[in-house]
Design a protein around this motif. Structure first.
Motif, mmCIF file in Angstrom:
data_model
loop_
_atom_site.group_PDB
_atom_site.id
_atom_site.type_symbol
_atom_site.label_atom_id
_atom_site.label_comp_id
_atom_site.label_asym_id
_atom_site.label_seq_id
_atom_site.Cartn_x
_atom_site.Cartn_y
_atom_site.Cartn_z
ATOM 1 N N MET A 29 0.817 -1.189 0.000
ATOM 2 C CA MET A 29 0.000 0.000 0.000
ATOM 3 C C MET A 29 0.863 1.255 0.000
ATOM 4 N N GLY A 30 1.956 1.285 0.726
ATOM 5 C CA GLY A 30 2.821 2.445 0.792
ATOM 6 C C GLY A 30 3.442 2.781 -0.544
ATOM 7 N N LEU A 31 3.848 1.770 -1.306
ATOM 8 C CA LEU A 31 4.460 1.987 -2.610
ATOM 9 C C LEU A 31 3.446 2.568 -3.592
ATOM 10 N N ILE A 32 2.235 2.042 -3.569
ATOM 11 C CA ILE A 32 1.189 2.542 -4.469
ATOM 12 C C ILE A 32 0.872 4.002 -4.127
ATOM 13 N N THR A 33 0.782 4.310 -2.862
ATOM 14 C CA THR A 33 0.509 5.684 -2.439
ATOM 15 C C THR A 33 1.609 6.614 -2.916
ATOM 16 N N GLU A 34 2.866 6.194 -2.765
ATOM 17 C CA GLU A 34 3.985 7.032 -3.208
ATOM 18 C C GLU A 34 3.951 7.254 -4.714
ATOM 19 N N VAL A 35 3.626 6.219 -5.470
ATOM 20 C CA VAL A 35 3.563 6.350 -6.923
ATOM 21 C C VAL A 35 2.430 7.294 -7.324
ATOM 22 N N LEU A 36 1.289 7.169 -6.667
ATOM 23 C CA LEU A 36 0.152 8.030 -6.991
ATOM 24 C C LEU A 36 0.415 9.486 -6.592
ATOM 25 N N LEU A 37 1.154 9.685 -5.541
ATOM 26 C CA LEU A 37 1.431 11.049 -5.055
ATOM 27 C C LEU A 37 2.705 11.643 -5.645
ATOM 28 N N LEU A 38 3.391 10.904 -6.501
ATOM 29 C CA LEU A 38 4.640 11.383 -7.086
ATOM 30 C C LEU A 38 4.505 12.732 -7.801
ATOM 31 N N PRO A 39 3.421 12.980 -8.531
ATOM 32 C CA PRO A 39 3.301 14.292 -9.181
ATOM 33 C C PRO A 39 3.272 15.459 -8.176
ATOM 34 N N PHE A 40 2.920 15.173 -6.948
ATOM 35 C CA PHE A 40 2.844 16.220 -5.929
ATOM 36 C C PHE A 40 4.134 16.364 -5.126
ATOM 37 N N ALA A 41 5.151 15.601 -5.460
ATOM 38 C CA ALA A 41 6.410 15.635 -4.716
ATOM 39 C C ALA A 41 7.039 17.024 -4.673
ATOM 40 N N PRO A 42 7.081 17.774 -5.777
ATOM 41 C CA PRO A 42 7.651 19.126 -5.696
ATOM 42 C C PRO A 42 6.894 20.022 -4.713
ATOM 43 N N ALA A 43 5.583 19.909 -4.684
ATOM 44 C CA ALA A 43 4.782 20.720 -3.763
ATOM 45 C C ALA A 43 5.073 20.319 -2.323
#
Length: 87
Positions: free
Chosen positions: A1-15
């Motif tokens: 679950m943690g990996l999927i969340t990180e992948v889905l939230l990757l576009p928001f990493a700069p923010a």
């Protein structure tokens, strides 16, 4: 679950990174603002301005009260380092 969340939230990493940086900057600014050594230096400069005639008694009293309130807040909350450095 943690990996999927990180992948889905990757576009928001700069923010998220920007928000973290802003939080760090804010914390440092507050530390310096409430640093007792910084406040004492500002009080000394304020007194010099009064003695030099750059400000009047009313302005001196107003600004001195603000600085003393900051110093009191600093001593109550333990904010600032108090190690004599002013940044």
């Amino acid at each position: 679950m943690g990996l999927i969340t990180e992948v889905l939230l990757l576009p928001f990493a700069p923010a998220r990174g920007s928000i973290w940086v802003l939080g760090q900057v804010l914390a440092e600014a507050e530390r310096q603002y409430y640093d007792p050594a910084t406040i004492r230096a500002e009080l000394a400069r304020l007194e010099q301005q009064l003695e030099a005639g750059e400000i009047d008694e009313t302005e001196f009293d107003r600004r001195e009260d603000e600085l003393l309130d900051r110093l009191e807040t600093s001593s109550r909350s333990g904010a600032g380092t108090g190690n004599g450095t002013t940044g």
